[in-house]
Scaffold this motif. Structure first.
Motif, PDB file in Angstrom:
ATOM      1  N   LEU B  89      46.522  66.397 -30.066  1.00 44.21           N
ATOM      2  CA  LEU B  89      47.643  66.519 -29.127  1.00 44.21           C
ATOM      3  C   LEU B  89      47.470  65.543 -27.955  1.00 44.21           C
ATOM      4  O   LEU B  89      48.421  64.858 -27.551  1.00 44.21           O
ATOM      5  CB  LEU B  89      47.746  67.970 -28.629  1.00 44.21           C
ATOM      6  N   GLN B  90      46.241  65.485 -27.449  1.00 48.27           N
ATOM      7  CA  GLN B  90      45.954  64.563 -26.332  1.00 48.27           C
ATOM      8  C   GLN B  90      46.248  63.119 -26.753  1.00 48.27           C
ATOM      9  O   GLN B  90      46.872  62.355 -26.005  1.00 48.27           O
ATOM     10  CB  GLN B  90      44.472  64.727 -25.957  1.00 48.27           C
ATOM     11  N   LEU B  92      48.279  62.123 -29.119  1.00 51.60           N
ATOM     12  CA  LEU B  92      49.719  61.960 -29.321  1.00 51.60           C
ATOM     13  C   LEU B  92      50.442  61.775 -27.984  1.00 51.60           C
ATOM     14  O   LEU B  92      51.292  60.884 -27.847  1.00 51.60           O
ATOM     15  CB  LEU B  92      50.257  63.188 -30.065  1.00 51.60           C
ATOM     16  N   GLU B  93      50.083  62.596 -26.994  1.00 56.15           N
ATOM     17  CA  GLU B  93      50.714  62.464 -25.676  1.00 56.15           C
ATOM     18  C   GLU B  93      50.432  61.079 -25.080  1.00 56.15           C
ATOM     19  O   GLU B  93      51.319  60.457 -24.485  1.00 56.15           O
ATOM     20  CB  GLU B  93      50.188  63.559 -24.738  1.00 56.15           C
ATOM     21  N   VAL B  96      52.567  58.456 -26.967  1.00 60.20           N
ATOM     22  CA  VAL B  96      53.995  58.569 -26.638  1.00 60.20           C
ATOM     23  C   VAL B  96      54.237  58.033 -25.227  1.00 60.20           C
ATOM     24  O   VAL B  96      55.188  57.286 -24.986  1.00 60.20           O
ATOM     25  CB  VAL B  96      54.488  60.035 -26.774  1.00 60.20           C
ATOM     26  N   GLU B 101      59.799  55.833 -23.342  1.00 56.70           N
ATOM     27  CA  GLU B 101      60.210  56.101 -21.950  1.00 56.70           C
ATOM     28  C   GLU B 101      59.736  57.480 -21.487  1.00 56.70           C
ATOM     29  O   GLU B 101      59.916  57.849 -20.327  1.00 56.70           O
ATOM     30  CB  GLU B 101      61.742  56.083 -21.870  1.00 56.70           C
ATOM     31  N   ILE B 102      59.155  58.261 -22.397  1.00 56.74           N
ATOM     32  CA  ILE B 102      58.719  59.617 -22.038  1.00 56.74           C
ATOM     33  C   ILE B 102      57.380  59.531 -21.312  1.00 56.74           C
ATOM     34  O   ILE B 102      56.383  59.077 -21.894  1.00 56.74           O
ATOM     35  CB  ILE B 102      58.589  60.485 -23.312  1.00 56.74           C
ATOM     36  N   SER B 106      57.519  63.881 -17.229  1.00 57.49           N
ATOM     37  CA  SER B 106      58.568  64.582 -17.972  1.00 57.49           C
ATOM     38  C   SER B 106      57.961  65.549 -18.988  1.00 57.49           C
ATOM     39  O   SER B 106      58.521  66.617 -19.251  1.00 57.49           O
ATOM     40  CB  SER B 106      59.528  63.595 -18.640  1.00 57.49           C
ATOM     41  N   MET B 107      56.789  65.219 -19.530  1.00 59.82           N
ATOM     42  CA  MET B 107      56.111  66.160 -20.436  1.00 59.82           C
ATOM     43  C   MET B 107      55.745  67.438 -19.683  1.00 59.82           C
ATOM     44  O   MET B 107      55.972  68.551 -20.173  1.00 59.82           O
ATOM     45  CB  MET B 107      54.834  65.538 -21.010  1.00 59.82           C
ATOM     46  N   LYS B 110      58.924  69.471 -18.852  1.00 61.99           N
ATOM     47  CA  LYS B 110      59.494  70.170 -20.023  1.00 61.99           C
ATOM     48  C   LYS B 110      58.598  71.324 -20.464  1.00 61.99           C
ATOM     49  O   LYS B 110      59.070  72.376 -20.890  1.00 61.99           O
ATOM     50  CB  LYS B 110      59.681  69.167 -21.167  1.00 61.99           C
ATOM     51  N   ARG B 111      57.299  71.151 -20.307  1.00 68.61           N
ATOM     52  CA  ARG B 111      56.372  72.239 -20.631  1.00 68.61           C
ATOM     53  C   ARG B 111      56.634  73.446 -19.723  1.00 68.61           C
ATOM     54  O   ARG B 111      56.664  74.600 -20.161  1.00 68.61           O
ATOM     55  CB  ARG B 111      54.929  71.743 -20.450  1.00 68.61           C
ATOM     56  N   TRP B 114      59.763  75.287 -20.800  1.00 68.36           N
ATOM     57  CA  TRP B 114      59.528  76.166 -21.958  1.00 68.36           C
ATOM     58  C   TRP B 114      58.811  77.441 -21.535  1.00 68.36           C
ATOM     59  O   TRP B 114      59.129  78.530 -22.003  1.00 68.36           O
ATOM     60  CB  TRP B 114      58.713  75.439 -23.037  1.00 68.36           C
ATOM     61  N   GLU B 115      57.853  77.285 -20.620  1.00 73.50           N
ATOM     62  CA  GLU B 115      57.135  78.484 -20.146  1.00 73.50           C
ATOM     63  C   GLU B 115      58.117  79.450 -19.488  1.00 73.50           C
ATOM     64  O   GLU B 115      58.121  80.645 -19.766  1.00 73.50           O
ATOM     65  CB  GLU B 115      56.037  78.077 -19.152  1.00 73.50           C
TER      66      GLU B 115
END
Lengths: 211, 132
Positions: B89-90, B92-93, B96, B101-102, B106-107, B110-111, B114-115
């Motif tokens: 995951l680390q 991938l982040e 990306v 542009e992410i 913004s991650m 958005k997290r 969701w929480e």
């Protein structure tokens, strides 16, 4: 706050949080949402990928490749000469098998595959790599002490057998053709494929006639 | 072989499950499912999809994952699937963030969304993000 209220609040708190996903799961959701919003991934593609790799592909495709190689000497030769082309004949070619080398066990050679850097693996024919393949212990020990690793899996390799360890990369991955077990001469490809274990195609299993 | 030990030769060693795991850490996890939780499968699915789509190469993914695993090993993280997929995951982040542009902000935002969505949705109801 009374004891009752405190207990109630604790219960509510626990209830609320009990279905809150883990930190990692929230981060993945966030990432996927952003990628979908930007049009960089399609959620249906992700779902289809997961379904395919968890339920359909597994190591069954690799077992079919091995069974065909055992049954058809011409196919075996094509597989050894140009594995991606031979795998494409069965319709299994994927990104992870576009650069694949097939190595063959014999009475005097045993092949073992590892990815010392991360976990490069021919997943389009073997499915998702097993837990031990991704472990730091395997990645570090397979090269240093292959006989010890094999012994842990119950595979005792005689001193007369050379062990070749292949280190996979993103550009080159490996598939082991194990030895065909004795007494299987009359078997069909389907029956032979049933004998091929995932571990034998990575090299942590050897004698498929046993057990 | 519980229940079928029978007579053991003299001097046989009987190992408990935890001792077996300590002595045979790889064989002990053989047969475990490739994913323990859905998010782990999603990480690999997204990474492979982005490689296919050309956001980053298979080599870049391998390098980023390898670096995260090395960092975990140096930090003496537990050698298990949870650690492996957290590293994935680390990686991938990171890829990306550096190839689209992410960004990290913004991650994180958005997290948090969701929480909040999970915390404010009653049990049994589908959890959806509020549309702005």
């Amino acid at each position: 706050m009374s004891d009752f209220d405190a207990k109630k609040v604790a219960e509510i708190h626990e209830h609320l949080h009990s279905h809150l996903p883990s930190e990692s799961a929230l981060r993945v959701k966030a990432l996927e949402t952003l990628l979908v919003d930007k049009g960089l991934v399609n959620p249906q593609t992700i779902d289809a990928w997961i379904e395919a790799y968890t339920e359909e592909i597994g190591p069954k495709r690799g077992a079919r490749v091995v069974a065909k190689a055992w049954s058809d000497p011409d196919y075996r030769q094509r597989l050894l000469d140009d594995a991606p082309a031979a795998i494409d004949e069965l319709g299994y070619l994927g990104k992870a098998t576009a650069h694949l080398k097939v190595v063959e066990n014999s009475d005097t050679v045993h092949n073992l595959v590892v990815c010392t850097l991360c976990s490069c693996y021919p997943f389009s024919i073997l499915g998702i790599a097993p837990a031990w393949y991704k472990a730091a212990a395997y990645r570090s020990r397979a090269v240093r002490d292959p006989r010890g690793v094999l012994a842990e899996f119950g595979v005792d390799i005689g001193d007369n057998v050379e062990i070749r360890v292949w280190d996979s990369t993103a550009e080159l991955r490996y598939l082991v053709i194990p030895q065909r077990p004795a007494g299987t001469e009359g078997m069909s490809e389907d029956e032979l494929a049933e004998l091929v274990t995932r571990n034998s195609m990575i090299g942590t299993d050897r004698d498929l006639g046993e057990g | 072989m519980p229940g079928s030990m029978g007579k053991l030769p003299e001097g046989s060693l009987i190992l408990s499950e935890s001792e077996e795991t300590a002595l045979k850490p790889l064989a002990a996890v053989d047969g475990q499912p490739a994913f323990e939780e859905a998010w782990q499968a999603e990480v690999l699915a997204i990474a492979d999809t982005l490689v296919r789509n050309g956001m980053f190469s298979a080599g870049a993914w391998s390098d980023a994952l390898g670096a995260a695993l090395e960092e975990a090993a140096v930090g003496e993280a537990i050698d298990n699937q949870e650690t492996y997929y957290r590293c994935a995951l680390q990686a991938l982040e990171t890829l990306v963030a550096s190839n689209s542009e992410i960004d990290r902000q913004s991650m994180a935002g958005k997290r948090k969304d969701w929480e909040q969505a999970y915390l404010s949705t009653p049990h049994g109801q589908p959890v959806n993000l509020k549309t702005e």
